[in-house]
Design a protein around this motif. Structure first.
Motif, PDB file in Angstrom:
ATOM      1  N   TYR A   1       0.820  -1.203   0.000  1.00  0.00           N
ATOM      2  CA  TYR A   1       0.000   0.000   0.000  1.00  0.00           C
ATOM      3  C   TYR A   1       0.852   1.249   0.000  1.00  0.00           C
ATOM      4  CZ  TYR A   1      -3.875  -3.051   1.214  1.00  0.00           C
ATOM      5  OH  TYR A   1      -4.825  -4.031   1.195  1.00  0.00           O
ATOM      6  N   THR A   2       0.281   2.305  -0.532  1.00  0.00           N
ATOM      7  CA  THR A   2       0.857   3.645  -0.391  1.00  0.00           C
ATOM      8  C   THR A   2       0.040   4.338   0.701  1.00  0.00           C
ATOM      9  OG1 THR A   2      -0.647   4.642  -1.993  1.00  0.00           O
ATOM     10  CG2 THR A   2       1.422   3.726  -2.853  1.00  0.00           C
ATOM     11  N   ILE A   3       0.457   5.511   1.073  1.00  0.00           N
ATOM     12  CA  ILE A   3      -0.309   6.260   2.073  1.00  0.00           C
ATOM     13  C   ILE A   3      -1.729   6.506   1.554  1.00  0.00           C
ATOM     14  CG2 ILE A   3      -0.496   8.471   3.276  1.00  0.00           C
ATOM     15  CD1 ILE A   3       2.618   8.466   3.377  1.00  0.00           C
ATOM     16  N   GLU A   4      -1.837   6.757   0.270  1.00  0.00           N
ATOM     17  CA  GLU A   4      -3.148   7.054  -0.315  1.00  0.00           C
ATOM     18  C   GLU A   4      -4.042   5.820  -0.421  1.00  0.00           C
ATOM     19  OE1 GLU A   4      -0.170   7.901  -1.869  1.00  0.00           O
ATOM     20  OE2 GLU A   4      -0.212   9.958  -1.114  1.00  0.00           O
ATOM     21  N   THR A   5      -3.463   4.640  -0.641  1.00  0.00           N
ATOM     22  CA  THR A   5      -4.275   3.440  -0.863  1.00  0.00           C
ATOM     23  C   THR A   5      -4.434   2.565   0.376  1.00  0.00           C
ATOM     24  OG1 THR A   5      -2.382   2.102  -1.598  1.00  0.00           O
ATOM     25  CG2 THR A   5      -3.615   3.330  -3.294  1.00  0.00           C
ATOM     26  N   ALA A   6      -3.716   2.877   1.432  1.00  0.00           N
ATOM     27  CA  ALA A   6      -3.779   2.062   2.655  1.00  0.00           C
ATOM     28  C   ALA A   6      -5.146   2.165   3.317  1.00  0.00           C
ATOM     29  CB  ALA A   6      -2.707   2.534   3.635  1.00  0.00           C
ATOM     30  N   PRO A   7      -5.507   1.143   4.091  1.00  0.00           N
ATOM     31  CA  PRO A   7      -6.732   1.255   4.883  1.00  0.00           C
ATOM     32  C   PRO A   7      -6.663   2.506   5.766  1.00  0.00           C
ATOM     33  CG  PRO A   7      -5.886  -0.990   4.955  1.00  0.00           C
ATOM     34  CD  PRO A   7      -4.841  -0.147   4.278  1.00  0.00           C
ATOM     35  N   ASP A   8      -7.798   3.117   5.997  1.00  0.00           N
ATOM     36  CA  ASP A   8      -7.828   4.373   6.758  1.00  0.00           C
ATOM     37  C   ASP A   8      -7.097   4.275   8.092  1.00  0.00           C
ATOM     38  OD1 ASP A   8      -9.201   5.703   4.766  1.00  0.00           O
ATOM     39  OD2 ASP A   8     -11.169   5.319   5.656  1.00  0.00           O
ATOM     40  N   ALA A   9      -7.233   3.157   8.766  1.00  0.00           N
ATOM     41  CA  ALA A   9      -6.612   2.998  10.083  1.00  0.00           C
ATOM     42  C   ALA A   9      -5.087   2.912  10.010  1.00  0.00           C
ATOM     43  CB  ALA A   9      -7.174   1.759  10.776  1.00  0.00           C
ATOM     44  N   SER A  10      -4.523   2.682   8.840  1.00  0.00           N
ATOM     45  CA  SER A  10      -3.066   2.575   8.680  1.00  0.00           C
ATOM     46  C   SER A  10      -2.416   3.839   8.140  1.00  0.00           C
ATOM     47  CB  SER A  10      -2.729   1.420   7.730  1.00  0.00           C
ATOM     48  OG  SER A  10      -3.085   0.188   8.284  1.00  0.00           O
ATOM     49  N   LYS A  11      -3.190   4.746   7.620  1.00  0.00           N
ATOM     50  CA  LYS A  11      -2.625   5.920   6.948  1.00  0.00           C
ATOM     51  C   LYS A  11      -1.744   6.768   7.852  1.00  0.00           C
ATOM     52  CE  LYS A  11      -5.996   6.181   3.300  1.00  0.00           C
ATOM     53  NZ  LYS A  11      -6.928   6.955   2.537  1.00  0.00           N
ATOM     54  N   LYS A  12      -2.196   7.045   9.060  1.00  0.00           N
ATOM     55  CA  LYS A  12      -1.392   7.885   9.966  1.00  0.00           C
ATOM     56  C   LYS A  12      -0.076   7.209  10.324  1.00  0.00           C
ATOM     57  CE  LYS A  12      -4.977  10.722  11.964  1.00  0.00           C
ATOM     58  NZ  LYS A  12      -5.576  11.280  13.171  1.00  0.00           N
ATOM     59  N   THR A  13      -0.104   5.897  10.473  1.00  0.00           N
ATOM     60  CA  THR A  13       1.120   5.168  10.799  1.00  0.00           C
ATOM     61  C   THR A  13       2.101   5.217   9.640  1.00  0.00           C
ATOM     62  OG1 THR A  13      -0.191   3.694  12.207  1.00  0.00           O
ATOM     63  CG2 THR A  13       2.018   2.970  11.633  1.00  0.00           C
ATOM     64  N   LEU A  14       1.618   5.052   8.426  1.00  0.00           N
ATOM     65  CA  LEU A  14       2.504   5.138   7.261  1.00  0.00           C
ATOM     66  C   LEU A  14       3.051   6.551   7.095  1.00  0.00           C
ATOM     67  CD1 LEU A  14       0.737   2.897   4.590  1.00  0.00           C
ATOM     68  CD2 LEU A  14       2.586   2.297   6.171  1.00  0.00           C
ATOM     69  N   GLU A  15       2.232   7.549   7.386  1.00  0.00           N
ATOM     70  CA  GLU A  15       2.710   8.935   7.336  1.00  0.00           C
ATOM     71  C   GLU A  15       3.810   9.161   8.368  1.00  0.00           C
ATOM     72  OE1 GLU A  15      -0.935  11.094   7.888  1.00  0.00           O
ATOM     73  OE2 GLU A  15      -1.433  11.001   5.762  1.00  0.00           O
ATOM     74  N   ALA A  16       3.647   8.588   9.560  1.00  0.00           N
ATOM     75  CA  ALA A  16       4.665   8.719  10.603  1.00  0.00           C
ATOM     76  C   ALA A  16       5.959   8.014  10.190  1.00  0.00           C
ATOM     77  CB  ALA A  16       4.138   8.142  11.918  1.00  0.00           C
ATOM     78  N   ALA A  17       5.825   6.859   9.561  1.00  0.00           N
ATOM     79  CA  ALA A  17       7.008   6.143   9.084  1.00  0.00           C
ATOM     80  C   ALA A  17       7.744   6.966   8.033  1.00  0.00           C
ATOM     81  CB  ALA A  17       6.611   4.786   8.512  1.00  0.00           C
ATOM     82  N   LYS A  18       6.997   7.565   7.129  1.00  0.00           N
ATOM     83  CA  LYS A  18       7.618   8.387   6.086  1.00  0.00           C
ATOM     84  C   LYS A  18       8.322   9.593   6.691  1.00  0.00           C
ATOM     85  CE  LYS A  18       6.857  10.591   1.675  1.00  0.00           C
ATOM     86  NZ  LYS A  18       5.922  10.874   0.603  1.00  0.00           N
ATOM     87  N   LYS A  19       7.700  10.186   7.698  1.00  0.00           N
ATOM     88  CA  LYS A  19       8.312  11.343   8.362  1.00  0.00           C
ATOM     89  C   LYS A  19       9.596  10.927   9.083  1.00  0.00           C
ATOM     90  CE  LYS A  19       7.339  15.038  11.615  1.00  0.00           C
ATOM     91  NZ  LYS A  19       6.368  15.611  12.570  1.00  0.00           N
ATOM     92  N   LYS A  20       9.580   9.775   9.723  1.00  0.00           N
ATOM     93  CA  LYS A  20      10.726   9.292  10.496  1.00  0.00           C
ATOM     94  C   LYS A  20      11.871   8.825   9.593  1.00  0.00           C
ATOM     95  CE  LYS A  20      11.882   5.719  13.908  1.00  0.00           C
ATOM     96  NZ  LYS A  20      12.292   6.430  15.094  1.00  0.00           N
ATOM     97  N   MET A  21      11.534   8.092   8.512  1.00  0.00           N
ATOM     98  CA  MET A  21      12.558   7.462   7.687  1.00  0.00           C
ATOM     99  C   MET A  21      12.778   8.140   6.338  1.00  0.00           C
ATOM    100  SD  MET A  21      11.628   3.511   8.337  1.00  0.00           S
ATOM    101  CE  MET A  21      10.402   3.276   9.611  1.00  0.00           C
TER     102      MET A  21
END
Length: 53
Positions: free
Chosen positions: A7-27
């Motif tokens: 998944y991308t941030i845009e295609t991920a399930p709604d409950a996962s989007k914030k976590t993927l955004e945090a991962a992108k910000k961190k890494m």
């Protein structure tokens, strides 16, 4: 062989989007294994919490 969805941030399930955004910000990017774990929001959130310590 099983094919898993990455998944991308845009295609991920709604409950996962914030976590993927945090991962992108961190890494600076969303690693493929986290993009795959996004299928299960609890798993990807737990992993991000684990690597934060």
């Amino acid at each position: 062989m099983v094919n898993f969805t990455r998944y991308t941030i845009e295609t991920a399930p709604d409950a996962s989007k914030k976590t993927l955004e945090a991962a992108k910000k961190k890494m600076g990017f969303v690693p493929n294994f986290m993009a795959t774990m996004a299928e299960t929001p609890v798993m990807v959130e737990s992993y991000l919490t684990l690597i934060a310590h």
